[in-house]
Design an enzyme around this catalytic site. Structure first.
Site, PDB file in Angstrom:
ATOM      1  N   ASP A  46      -8.550   3.820  -2.300  1.00  0.00           N
ATOM      2  CA  ASP A  46      -9.826   3.783  -1.235  1.00  0.00           C
ATOM      3  C   ASP A  46     -11.455   3.984  -1.684  1.00  0.00           C
ATOM      4  O   ASP A  46     -11.440   5.181  -1.796  1.00  0.00           O
ATOM      5  CB  ASP A  46      -9.517   4.570  -0.411  1.00  0.00           C
ATOM      6  CG  ASP A  46      -7.831   4.004   0.356  1.00  0.00           C
ATOM      7  OD1 ASP A  46      -7.503   3.588   0.607  1.00  0.00           O
ATOM      8  OD2 ASP A  46      -7.466   5.434   0.796  1.00  0.00           O
ATOM      9  N   GLU A  64       2.457   5.050  -4.740  1.00  0.00           N
ATOM     10  CA  GLU A  64       2.388   5.465  -5.472  1.00  0.00           C
ATOM     11  C   GLU A  64       4.173   6.628  -5.927  1.00  0.00           C
ATOM     12  O   GLU A  64       3.563   6.280  -6.988  1.00  0.00           O
ATOM     13  CB  GLU A  64       1.697   6.161  -5.828  1.00  0.00           C
ATOM     14  CG  GLU A  64       0.015   6.292  -5.481  1.00  0.00           C
ATOM     15  CD  GLU A  64      -0.608   5.205  -4.227  1.00  0.00           C
ATOM     16  OE1 GLU A  64      -0.759   4.462  -4.026  1.00  0.00           O
ATOM     17  OE2 GLU A  64       0.452   5.679  -3.246  1.00  0.00           O
ATOM     18  N   ASP A  73       0.270  -1.541   0.041  1.00  0.00           N
ATOM     19  CA  ASP A  73      -0.141  -0.193  -0.087  1.00  0.00           C
ATOM     20  C   ASP A  73       0.892   1.338   0.278  1.00  0.00           C
ATOM     21  O   ASP A  73       1.672   0.982   0.146  1.00  0.00           O
ATOM     22  CB  ASP A  73      -1.149   0.230   1.244  1.00  0.00           C
ATOM     23  CG  ASP A  73      -2.202   0.797   1.378  1.00  0.00           C
ATOM     24  OD1 ASP A  73      -2.230   1.470  -0.140  1.00  0.00           O
ATOM     25  OD2 ASP A  73      -2.929   1.188   1.982  1.00  0.00           O
TER      26      ASP A  73
END
Length: 803
Positions: free
Chosen positions: A500, A424, A421
Site C-alpha cells: 500500500d 502477513e 492479500d
C-alpha cells in the site's frame, strides 16, 4: 517476562571435529555444528544446542547434489575445501572466513563472520506482546523463551556494502540500519524509513570492494539484521529461534550469486504472457457494470489491456470465494465478456474467514479442525475485513489441499488469476486485543508449531495452495498468483507487489530501490501500484509512473476507493495520450520482456536489475538506484520529480544509443538528458539485439509476428541476442531464437536460428542507417532509422545486404 533474568551471551566454542558422509561435524561443550556443501559454490553452516535440531529440515531450500568436502586443521583453524571454494573456521571461539578462488581468495580478504553466540534480549516485540496482552510465553522446547536466540557477529569493513533483504524502504545499500525479518502490514501508506514491511527475506548480497558473495539465513523465526548501524564496527545477524542455520554462496559477481541462490531456494515457473501485459485495478469497482465499462473504455481509447482485477468489492460481505449475489450475480458471464475482448479476470482472496455459520469455508474449517488456535486450545478469533474472523493453518498439507479446493468457485466462474492479500497474516484485533504490528500472538498454535516459528511462512504456504489450485483447475494454462507478503520460496508460486504505497513523488522514486531489493533477493516478478494506492494522484504523476511502470516486470495501475480515480483517461489530455504511449511502449517491448522472464526461469537472473548487477566492477554504478537495467540490453533513467525538465544519467563504459532518437553516446561518463513527458529516457547497450514487436490491444501468442530486431553493433561491429518464443500459455515447448550478426560500413550479415518455427512471419531489422541498401528494395528509411523487412518461413534465416 517482567523481572526475568537474562542469561549472558555464551560464545560458541568447539573442541573436536570429524569428517562424515554428509559434511564436517563440530562438537563443543555447549554447541554442536555441521558444515555441508549442498551445491557447487555453496556452504551450509548449522549450529544447534538441542539434540532434536541435529537433523533440522528446511521449509525453503531445495535438496541439491551434495559436494565432497575435504578438511585440514592447523593451529586451531579448520580449512574446508569443496571444489574451487574454501571455508575457514576458527573453532575456539567460533569464526568463519569465506573465500575461495571465485571470491578472491581468503588471503585477499574474503568475508569474516566471527562470534556465533547464544544471546539474550533479542525478543523486544515478543516481550511487548506478552506484557501488554498477558498472553502466554512461547518456549522453544529447551526451557528458554523464544527470542533468546542465536546471533552471528560480523567484523565490519569500510569497503563492504549489503544488498537484498527483500523490499525495504531506504537506499539500495542496506548498510547503516537495523532491519527486522517479520512479515508486517504497516499502517498505510508506509513511510520512507518504515521497517518491517510485507516481505521478509533474510538474504544478503555482500560486496567487499569489487567482490560479491551471498549469505542466506535459513531461519523462519523472526530475525534481525543490524548492519553497521550508526557507523558501528560490527554487524549482527540474530534469530529468535534455537538454531543458527545459514548458507554462504560464492560469487564472484552478483549474477553468479543469484544463480546459485535461486537454485537453492527455487526459481519461478514460466508465467502466462498476459501477466506481462497492462493490468487495471481499483478498490471501488463496485459492480459488474463498472468492470465492463472500464474494459470498454480501454478498447475505445486504444489503450492496451490484458487484465482487470476485482478487489474486495466483489465479495458477499467480504467473504473470500464468494460473489455478491446482486452486484456480481453472473461472474461467469462477466469473465466471458472480458475474455472475448482479450481481458483476463483476477480476483482477490483474503485468508481471514468470516466466522459466520452457514458460510461454507467457515463451517468446513471449524468442523475439520483446520484453524489456528490459541495455546489453551480454543480457535483463535479476531477481526478483519469480514468482521469476526478465523484463519486457516497452512502448515498442514490437508489444510492447503482443502483451501485449494475452495478456489473452484472462482475458477469455475472464469477467474484466471488469484490475488492474495492480508497474508502477513494481518489482523485488526485478536481475542479482543489490538495487535502489535497487526499480527497474531507468537504463542498461537499451528499444529505442532508456535506462530513465532511459522509466521513468516504464512504467505508462502497460502500462495502454494493457490498455485496448486490454478494448476489443477485450469489445465493447460499457466497459474498466475500475486501476493503482498512473502519469504524465500514465494517466487516459486507468486508474483509480488510492494503493497500500500501512496500517490506521491517520494513513493514513485522509492519504488525503484524497493523493487531492486526484491530482485536481488531472488524474487523475479515484482511491481508497485502505478499512480499510487492511497491519496490522490494527478496527470503528471500518473504519466511519469506509467512510463516507469512500463519497465517493471509487473505493470498494474491500482488505487483505493477514497482516492481520485486514476485510470489512464482520468485526468484528460494531454495526460491520456502520454499514458497511452507509455502502455504501448510496454507492448512494443514484450518480446524482450518475455525473454527476460525466461532467463529468470532458467538461471535466476531477475528481469529488473540494478546497475551493479550488469557492471559489478564499476564503482560509480554500485550505489545507483534511480536508474536501472531491465535485462542486459536496456538502461532506464526515469524522471522522478514534478515538472522535471532534465536529469543526469550515468552510462557505463561502452557505446549507448538513445532508444528514441538513435543518438549515440560514449559511456564511462555522466550525461544530462531532457525528460519530456511524452517519452522515457531509455538507452540501448552496444552489441545488443533488442527484440520488439508492434503494440496490440492485448497479448495473444509469444510467436512474435512481426518480430522487430533493433540492432546496435559494438565497437567491433558485432551484434548478438536471443528471443524466447512459445505459445504464451500452456505446456507446449518453446525455444530460443538465436541472432548473430555483423554490421559495418560495407553491409549487414545476420542469421536467425529459430528451432521448430511455428509459422511464417515477417522479420524487421531496425538500425541507424549507415547508408542506402544496394541490390534490394525491401527497405525504408524513416527519421534516420533503416528498416529492412524479410519473410522468415524456415528455421534459419540468413540476411546479407550491402550498403
Amino acid at each position: 517476562m517482567a523481572g526475568q533474568v537474562v542469561e549472558a551471551p555464551v560464545v560458541a566454542r568447539f573442541e573436536a571435529w570429524r569428517v562424515t558422509d554428509t559434511g564436517v561435524e563440530l562438537r563443543g561443550p555447549r554447541f554442536q555444528g555441521r558444515i555441508e556443501a549442498p551445491a557447487e559454490g555453496v556452504f551450509r553452516v548449522l549450529l544447534w544446542h538441542r539434540p532434536q535440531d541435529a537433523e533440522k529440515r528446511s521449509w525453503v531450500v531445495h535438496a541439491g547434489t551434495p559436494q565432497p568436502l575435504t578438511a585440514n586443521a592447523e593451529s586451531g583453524t579448520l580449512e574446508l575445501r569443496s571444489g574451487a571454494h574454501t571455508l575457514r573456521l576458527d573453532l575456539d571461539p567460533f569464526a568463519v572466513e569465506f573465500g575461495g578462488a571465485e571470491f578472491g581468495g581468503a588471503e585477499s580478504g574474503g568475508v569474516r563472520l566471527p562470534g556465533a553466540a547464544l544471546t539474550g534480549g533479542l525478543a523486544s516485540h515478543l516481550t511487548r506482546w506478552w506484557e501488554e496482552n498477558e498472553l502466554p510465553e512461547v518456549f522453544a522446547d529447551d526451557g528458554r523463551p523464544a527470542g533468546s536466540g542465536l546471533a552471528l557477529r560480523l567484523a565490519e569493513s569500510d569497503a563492504r556494502a549489503y544488498y537484498g533483504l527483500g523490499g525495504r524502504t531506504g537506499w539500495l545499500d542496506r548498510r547503516g540500519r537495523d532491519y527486522t525479518v517479520w512479515t508486517t502490514d504497516p499502517a498505510p501508506p508506509f513511510s520512507h524509513d518504515q521497517d518491517p514491511l510485507y516481505q521478509a527475506h533474510p538474504f544478503l548480497l555482500i560486496r567487499e570492494a569489487g567482490r560479491f558473495c551471498g549469505l542466506y539465513l535459513d531461519e523462519t523465526w523472526r530475525s534481525t539484521f543490524s548492519l553497521a548501524p550508526a557507523g558501528a564496527e560490527e554487524s549482527l545477524i540474530a534469530t529468535d529461534g534455537p538454531t543458527l542455520d545459514f548458507y554462504l554462496i560464492a560469487g564472484p559477481d552478483p549474477q553468479k550469486v543469484l544463480q546459485r541462490y535461486s537454485a537453492l531456494v527455487g526459481r519461478p515457473p514460466m508465467p502466462p504472457l498476459w501477466a506481462l501485459g497492462y493490468h487495471q485495478c481499483r478498490w471501488g469497482y463496485v459492480d459488474a457494470a463498472t468492470v465492463r465499462d472500464v474494459a470498454a473504455e480501454h478498447r475505445r481509447r486504444d489503450i492496451p489491456l490484458d487484465a482487470i482485477w476485482l478487489d474486495i468489492d466483489h465479495m458477499e460481505r467480504y467473504k473470500s470465494f464468494t460473489f455478491d449475489p446482486y452486484r456480481f450475480h453472473d461472474p461467469a458471464g462477466l469473465a466471458g465478456d472480458l475474455a472475448a475482448q482479450g481481458v483476463q479476470l483476477v480476483a482477490i482472496v483474503d485468508p481471514g474467514l468470516r466466522a459466520e455459520p452457514g458460510y461454507r469455508a467457515y463451517d468446513e474449517a471449524l468442523a475439520k479442525d483446520y484453524l489456528i488456535r490459541v495455546p489453551r486450545g480454543d480457535v483463535l478469533r479476531g477481526t478483519s475485513w469480514p468482521g469476526e474472523s478465523v484463519w486457516p493453518d497452512f502448515t498442514r498439507a490437508e489444510v492447503r489441499n482443502w483451501w485449494s479446493g475452495l478456489h473452484r468457485s472462482l475458477t469455475d466462474a472464469g477467474v484466471a488469476g488469484i490475488w492474495n492479500d492480508m497474508n502477513e497474516p494481518s489482523t485488526f484485533s485478536v481475542m479482543g486485543h489490538t495487535t502489535y504490528g497487526k499480527g497474531m500472538p507468537p504463542g498461537a498454535r499451528h499444529a505442532a508449531y508456535a506462530h513465532a516459528e511459522v509466521h513468516n511462512l504464512y504467505a508462502v504456504l497460502e500462495c502454494r495452495a493457490a498455485f496448486e489450485a490454478l494448476t489443477a483447475q485450469r489445465p493447460g494454462r499457466r497459474p498466475f498468483v500475486l501476493t503482498r507478503a512473502g519469504f524465500p520460496g514465494i517466487q516459486r508460486y507468486a508474483w509480488v507487489w510492494t503493497g500500500d504505497n501512496s500517490s506521491s513523488w517520494q513513493h514513485l522514486e522509492e519504488s525503484i530501490p524497493m523493487l531492486l531489493g526484491l530482485s536481488l533477493s531472488g524474487v523475479a516478478f515484482v511491481g508497485a501500484d502505478i499512480g499510487g494506492f492511497s491519496g490522490d494522484s494527478n496527470g503528471e504523476l500518473l504519466t511519469r509512473w506509467t512510463w516507469l511502470g512500463a519497465c517493471y516486470p509487473f505493470m498494474r495501475n491500482h488505487s483505493e476507493c477514497d482516492s481520485l480515480a486514476q485510470e489512464a483517461w482520468a485526468f484528460g489530455e494531454p495526460w491520456t495520450g502520454h499514458v497511452r504511449a507509455a502502455v504501448q511502449l510496454r507492448y512494443r517491448l514484450l518480446p524482450y520482456l518475455y525473454s527476460l522472464a525466461r532467463e529468470a526461469v532458467e538461471d535466476g537472473a531477475p528481469p529488473l536489475r540494478p546497475m551493479l548487477f550488469e557492471f559489478p566492477d564499476d564503482a560509480t554504478a554500485w550505489p545507483l538506484a534511480d536508474q536501472f537495467m531491465p535485462g542486459a540490453a536496456l538502461l532506464v533513467a526515469p524522471a522522478l520529480r514534478p515538472r522535471q525538465q532534465a536529469r543526469a544519467v550515468y552510462l557505463p563504459a561502452g557505446r549507448w544509443q538513445d532508444f528514441w532518437s538513435g543518438e549515440l553516446h560514449e559511456g564511462g561518463r555522466w550525461i544530462v538528458i531532457p525528460t519530456p513527458l511524452d517519452g522515457l529516457p531509455l538507452f540501448v547497450r552496444a552489441g545488443s539485439v533488442l527484440a520488439l514487436t508492434e503494440p496490440a490491444p492485448h497479448t495473444a501468442t509469444a510467436h512474435w509476428a512481426p518480430l522487430v530486431l533493433r540492432l546496435l553493433p559494438d565497437a567491433a561491429g558485432r551484434v548478438s541476442g536471443r528471443v524466447w518464443e512459445d505459445a504464451g500459455d500452456g505446456d507446449a515447448p518453446g525455444a530460443w531464437t538465436q541472432v548473430q550478426g555483423q554490421v559495418d560500413a560495407d553491409g549487414l550479415r545476420l542469421t536467425l536460428e529459430t528451432p521448430a518455427l511455428s509459422m511464417a512471419r515477417e522479420v524487421v531489422l531496425e538500425l541507424r542507417a549507415p547508408g542506402p541498401v544496394r541490390g534490394a528494395d525491401d527497405w525504408t528509411v524513416d527519421a534516420g532509422w533503416l528498416r529492412l523487412r524479410r519473410q522468415q518461413d524456415t528455421d534459419r534465416l540468413a540476411i546479407d545486404v550491402a550498403f
